[in-house]
Design a protein around this motif. Structure first.
Motif, short mmCIF file in Angstrom:
data_model
loop_
_atom_site.label_atom_id
_atom_site.label_comp_id
_atom_site.label_asym_id
_atom_site.label_seq_id
_atom_site.Cartn_x
_atom_site.Cartn_y
_atom_site.Cartn_z
N HIS A 241 0.29 -0.66 -0.01
CA HIS A 241 -0.22 -0.26 -0.07
C HIS A 241 0.68 0.69 0.22
N GLU A 265 -2.72 -4.20 -3.71
CA GLU A 265 -3.22 -2.91 -3.44
C GLU A 265 -2.65 -1.84 -4.21
N TRP A 289 -4.02 -10.57 -3.64
CA TRP A 289 -2.94 -10.88 -2.33
C TRP A 289 -2.78 -12.43 -2.83
N ASN A 308 1.86 -5.27 3.23
CA ASN A 308 0.71 -6.25 3.41
C ASN A 308 0.06 -6.58 2.01
N CYS A 309 -0.49 -7.63 1.50
CA CYS A 309 0.27 -8.93 2.14
C CYS A 309 1.16 -9.87 1.71
N CYS A 400 -11.11 -6.97 1.62
CA CYS A 400 -10.47 -7.95 1.88
C CYS A 400 -10.46 -8.75 1.30
N ASP A 401 -9.68 -9.08 0.39
CA ASP A 401 -10.01 -10.75 -0.27
C ASP A 401 -9.71 -11.82 0.60
N ALA A 427 -10.24 -1.51 -1.75
CA ALA A 427 -9.19 -2.28 -1.13
C ALA A 427 -9.06 -4.00 -2.04
N CYS A 428 -8.75 -5.08 -1.41
CA CYS A 428 -8.02 -5.75 -2.45
C CYS A 428 -9.18 -7.17 -3.35
N CYS A 453 -7.48 -0.74 0.87
CA CYS A 453 -8.48 -0.18 1.95
C CYS A 453 -7.84 0.94 2.90
N TYR A 486 -10.93 -9.56 6.01
CA TYR A 486 -9.44 -10.55 6.04
C TYR A 486 -8.52 -10.02 7.19
N GLU A 487 -8.04 -8.98 7.38
CA GLU A 487 -6.93 -9.05 8.45
C GLU A 487 -7.73 -7.51 9.29
N LYS A 489 -6.85 -4.79 9.20
CA LYS A 489 -7.67 -3.66 9.15
C LYS A 489 -9.10 -2.94 8.24
FE1 SF3 Z 1 -5.91 -6.44 0.90
FE2 SF3 Z 1 -3.84 -7.99 2.35
FE3 SF3 Z 1 -6.93 -6.50 3.63
FE4 SF3 Z 1 -6.00 -3.49 1.62
S1 SF3 Z 1 -3.84 -6.03 0.45
S2 SF3 Z 1 -7.31 -4.55 2.03
S3 SF3 Z 1 -6.48 -8.22 2.95
#
Ligand code: SF3
Ligand code: SF4
Length: 545
Positions: A241, A265, A289, A308-309, A400-401, A427-428, A453, A486-487, A489
């Motif tokens: 990011h 991202e 990712w 990330n990711c 998030c994916d 976001a992804c 994101c 997903y995570e 954030k």
């Molecule tokens: Fe995607 Fe990791 Fe969350 Fe930035 S790159 S949105 S999952």
């Protein structure tokens, strides 16, 4: 080990032997201990702040970076965590000395003294584990963890703003207040819920700050066509990011015959005037990712992971993968900042040596760059299109994916939205459908890519502006939020949306394992959060059919 901070936690309960993300027990233990030390720093820091003392910028920077380092898919390198732990201990001791006359009851985490060796740290890490205190009330544990995961997400956003020279005292100070609260036995369920809502508003400030940092450094994103096919010649793929890293790499590769591709991202970077002006920022490579191991396998170019990711790399590309900033992985070259600058010559030379793709592919393009400025400069037309019935509903489908099969829901949902509806995405999670043709409504593409994101603030700003234009509340708009998480954030963004009073959010593909049944019930009762079901059924409910 025990970790349940992300959506792919094993069995929907917790990773106990090895993370589904490949985090091993050693890194998991050191991360637990680091969070334990952050709680101690939080305790002393908060006492000092309450007395009107100012904490120095280096300590703030450490709080955001250390929180960020424990986020899913960021850093797998135990040696880096040993370094973080030593710095954390030093900072804690300094704050402890400063606060010695104002602390009465000192919690165990604040008293803890880090031992000298990694082996001893691993031994001590047991008591820092999430499940160590078996007597802790399940709802308190759930809320404390939710707050910690939210702060990990905010750590990432604050870090990105900080590297561009942007800070906010309220954001910086919350890290101490938040971590201190997670070891404060006096705080009950209602107190923690109230604090989590307060955190949501602080995180909104942080996202606003990051938006300001990005747009004042690189201009407001503008709608931009992005090549998604390969071009002949040497190249570097930039993932994550961090726009500043991308900009520095663009400067250092200019005129060297290397193309720069965004990945994951980094895609929205193409919309920023100060980045798109580089002609060798040529296009976007790959999908989200979770496809990286397959897509990077044997790639004839280099990859730079800025955040990330990151997935554990296959042997076929370890020699061409590079990390920077908070990201880390044992055996992978790491590019450090020295005196405020990064020297990317290693990666540049390697890319030249690899030679890149042999041929041009037939060109395909997608369009990005619909941040709040681009969308709201057309607000009048959008409002008109709603009034005359051309746009019946707005969907925000994003987040998030991840690799779980249930995530096809989001592709099908986007495909099944009626032609008189507009889809905003960010976001992804967008990679599930961003290369599909959704057509147009008048002059607007039906699918508008709002950004990373990190640009969730843009989506919030658009929603609030529409509510103002229609003179109603956000919950009364013809707008539905269909979010994937997903995570961590995603956790902080979700908390911010709730703190704004936004209701009826559809959340999937599964609900967080760290949310206890009682806490979930509170979220359902207060905010009507809904787990996703099927695209058909959810669309029927949303559109009242
Ligand atoms: Fe995607 Fe990791 Fe969350 Fe930035 S790159 S949105 S999952
Ligand atoms: Fe498991 Fe997610 Fe924790 Fe990795 S970050 S260990 S996958 S819960």
């Amino acid at each position: 080990m025990f970790c349940y901070q992300c959506e792919q936690t094993i069995g929907g309960k917790g990773c106990t032997k090895l993370g589904n993300c490949s985090k091993d027990p050693e890194v998991a233990a050191l991360q637990d201990l680091l969070i334990y030390l952050l709680k101690g720093i939080g305790f002393y820091g908060q006492k000092l702040i309450e007395k009107g003392m100012v904490i120095d910028d280096e300590t703030h920077k450490f709080m955001m970076d250390a929180s960020f380092s424990t986020l899913t898919n960021v850093n797998f390198d135990s040696e880096r965590f040993v370094e973080y732990l030593r710095t954390a201990d030093k900072i804690k001791e300094e704050l402890k000395t400063k606060a010695k006359d104002i602390c009465n009851e000192v919690p165990e985490a604040a008293e803890y003294k880090l031992p000298a060796t990694k082996e001893e740290m691993l031994r001590d890490a047991v008591k820092a584990g999430i499940m160590y205190d078996q007597t802790l009330d399940a709802n308190i544990r759930s809320l404390r963890e939710m707050l910690i995961y939210g702060m990990k997400g905010m750590g990432a956003y604050a870090h990105h703003a900080h590297v561009l020279g942007f800070n906010d005292v309220e954001v910086n100070n919350f890290f101490y207040k938040g971590f201190a609260a997670t070891i404060d036995k006096k705080l009950g369920v209602d107190d923690l819920l109230a604090l989590i809502m307060e955190f949501g508003q602080v995180n909104l400030k942080c996202m606003e700050l990051l938006d300001k940092a990005n747009t004042s450094s690189y201009g407001n994103p503008v709608p931009t066509e992005v090549l998604i096919t390969m071009k002949k010649g040497p190249f570097i793929v930039v993932s994550g990011h961090d726009l500043k890293d991308l900009k520095e790499l663009l400067e250092q590769t200019e005129g060297k015959g290397i193309n720069i591709y965004t990945h994951g991202e980094m895609l929205p970077a193409h919309g920023y005037p100060e980045l798109k002006k580089y002609k060798h920022l040529i296009g976007n490579f790959g999908g989200a990712w979770q496809d990286q191991q397959k897509e990077f396998d044997g790639l004839p170019g280099c990859i730079l992971m800025t955040t990330n990711c990151l997935m554990k790399p296959r042997d076929s590309y370890t020699d061409r993968l590079f990390t920077t900033s908070i990201v880390g992985c044992p055996g992978i070259s790491h590019i450090k900042e020295v005196n405020g600058k990064k020297d990317f010559s290693l990666i540049i030379n390697k890319a030249l040596q690899l030679g890149g793709w042999p041929e041009d592919e037939q060109e395909k393009k997608i369009i990005v760059g619909f941040g709040h400025n681009a969308v709201l400069s057309n607000a009048g037309k959008i409002v008109e299109a709603v009034k005359n019935g051309a746009i019946k509903h707005f969907f925000l489908v994003g987040g998030c994916d991840g690799a779980r099969p249930g995530r096809n829901y989001y592709t099908e949902f986007a495909q099944k939205t009626p032609p008189d509806t507009l889809i905003l995405t960010l976001a992804c999670g967008k990679y599930r459908f961003n290369k599909m043709d959704f057509g147009k409504i008048g002059e607007f593409p039906r699918l508008l890519d709002v950004g990373q994101c990190n640009d969730s603030y843009s989506a919030i700003k658009i929603a609030l502006a529409l509510a103002e234009a229609f003179n109603c509340g956000v919950n009364d708009l013809p707008l539905s939020l269909i979010l994937s998480w997903y995570e961590q954030k995603a956790v902080c963004i979700l908390i911010t949306l709730l703190s704004l009073g936004i209701k009826n959010i559809y959340l999937g593909p599964s609900l967080p394992a760290f949310i206890s049944p009682d806490v979930l019930q509170v979220l359902i009762d207060k905010f009507n959060i809904k787990p996703i079901s099927t695209p058909e059924d959810d669309l029927k409910v949303i559109l009242g059919q």
